[in-house]
Scaffold this active site. Structure first.
Site, PDB file in Angstrom:
ATOM      1  N   HIS A 171       0.808  -1.220   0.000  1.00  9.16           N
ATOM      2  CA  HIS A 171       0.000   0.000   0.000  1.00  9.16           C
ATOM      3  C   HIS A 171       0.841   1.269   0.000  1.00  9.16           C
ATOM      4  CE1 HIS A 171       0.346  -0.376   4.556  1.00  9.16           C
ATOM      5  NE2 HIS A 171       0.571   0.920   4.410  1.00  9.16           N
ATOM      6  N   GLU A 235      -3.871   3.693   1.554  1.00  4.45           N
ATOM      7  CA  GLU A 235      -4.168   3.927   2.962  1.00  4.45           C
ATOM      8  C   GLU A 235      -4.366   5.426   3.185  1.00  4.45           C
ATOM      9  OE1 GLU A 235      -2.091   3.628   7.413  1.00  4.45           O
ATOM     10  OE2 GLU A 235      -1.038   2.839   5.659  1.00  4.45           O
ATOM     11  N   HIS A 262       2.677  11.709  -7.256  1.00  8.72           N
ATOM     12  CA  HIS A 262       1.295  11.360  -7.546  1.00  8.72           C
ATOM     13  C   HIS A 262       1.068   9.870  -7.347  1.00  8.72           C
ATOM     14  CE1 HIS A 262       3.331  10.780 -11.542  1.00  8.72           C
ATOM     15  NE2 HIS A 262       2.638   9.655 -11.510  1.00  8.72           N
ATOM     16  N   GLU A 308      -2.819  10.495 -11.493  1.00  8.28           N
ATOM     17  CA  GLU A 308      -2.645  10.292 -12.919  1.00  8.28           C
ATOM     18  C   GLU A 308      -3.623   9.220 -13.398  1.00  8.28           C
ATOM     19  OE1 GLU A 308       1.004   9.523 -16.098  1.00  8.28           O
ATOM     20  OE2 GLU A 308       1.227   8.837 -14.027  1.00  8.28           O
TER      21      GLU A 308
END
Length: 321
Positions: A171, A235, A262, A308
């Site tokens: 994550h 998260e 990003h 993105e």
């Protein structure tokens, strides 16, 4: 008219700016990741490295890079490796925003010992503090890399064996001002599902894990985290009370000081997905039609983090993939 199905979307990658690609690649390769793509832009003086788990035991072994989750994109601007004044911002020092990426491993004691033996530092070792089932290693730019266990933490402390081919890029953590606004955005706009919630009332914060794919079955692989063997989770960390603060609370990583850039979602039909986002009245950073790059778009989440949007080549019409 083309349509888009958010259940086919993937949380493809997380972008970090780095100082020295040789040093950073060596770190993530030690963690078992390998380069699955590279884009070079010598005219613009930067390169992009895409790292992922790609062994036969990996979740997305041999997939096209756009048809994966859990990629780390490293952005290197030429010359930073020899610039004594350049240091990426890790998001945990002020101003805060991005928090960490997380690797899940088969044997956490062995994995942490291997990282330490290679000379890398830790923000938090396993034995530090009360939480003995997680650690935070520091990559060469001092980005935090959380290490969590896929299996029950071995009470016998067998620190000798670990198989990096079984690791997952589990994550990416970002801090959010208003949990309700952010959860609604990632669910309703980007089509993610809320997989797990961890409430920590005594410490004044909650964690919300979102992602694509089938719902979590609720079972716990390691006694703590039922989604430790998955890739491509987001998260969201919400500190109580931040939603009441005026204005922007968290740093997006693209304003100075720069570091995290990003997150990226790959979609089944880029044009249709962007049309859907337009209908949802998202805040655009870059539409498909803006600028020279017509194959990427960027939207802003409620905290101004950049997301993105790219085409998953698996679904592209006429694709040989």
């Amino acid at each position: 008219m083309a349509t888009t199905d958010p259940s086919k979307y993937k949380f493809n990658h997380t972008m970090l700016r780095i100082k020295d690609p040789k040093k950073t690649l060596a770190f993530y390769e030690l963690l078992g990741m390998s380069q699955v793509n590279k884009f070079e832009f010598p005219d613009n003086k930067f390169d992009l490295y895409f790292l992922a788990y790609d062994s036969p035991k990996a979740a997305s072994h041999a997939n096209h890079w756009t048809d994966r989750e859990g990629i780390i994109e490293l952005t290197h601007n030429y010359g930073t490796e020899t610039d004594d004044n350049y240091k990426p911002h890790n998001g945990n020092k002020s101003p805060q925003g991005f928090g960490h990426v997380c690797i899940s491993v088969d044997n956490i004691q062995a994995a942490c010992k291997r990282i330490s033996d290679a000379g890398y530092k830790f923000q938090k070792k396993l034995e530090d503090g009360r939480m003995r089932h997680i650690a935070f290693a520091l990559d060469p730019d001092e980005y935090w890399v959380e290490i969590i266990a896929q299996n029950p933490v071995d009470k016998t402390e067998n620190v000798h064996e670990t198989d990096t081919q079984t690791y997952r890029m589990n994550h990416t953590m970002i801090r959010v001002k208003d949990k309700d606004a952010s959860i609604a955005f990632y669910q309703d706009i980007l089509g993610m599902q809320l997989k797990r919630t961890s409430e920590n009332e005594s410490a004044g914060f909650n964690l919300y894990f979102l992602g694509y794919g089938p719902p979590a079955d609720g079972s716990s692989a390691n006694g703590v985290n039922p989604s430790a063997t998955k890739e491509g989770l987001l998260e969201l960390t919400w500190n109580y009370g931040t939603e009441k603060q005026e204005g922007k609370v968290y740093h997006d990583g693209n304003a100075e000081p720069q570091g995290f850039g990003h997150i990226c979602v790959s979609v089944d039909d880029l044009d249709a997905a962007c049309a859907r986002l337009e209908e949802k009245k998202v805040n655009w950073k870059k539409r498909l039609t803006d600028g020279r790059m017509k194959n990427v778009a960027f939207v802003l989440d409620p905290d101004g983090y950049w997301i993105e949007v790219i085409q998953n080549e698996k679904y592209k019409q006429g694709s040989k993939y």
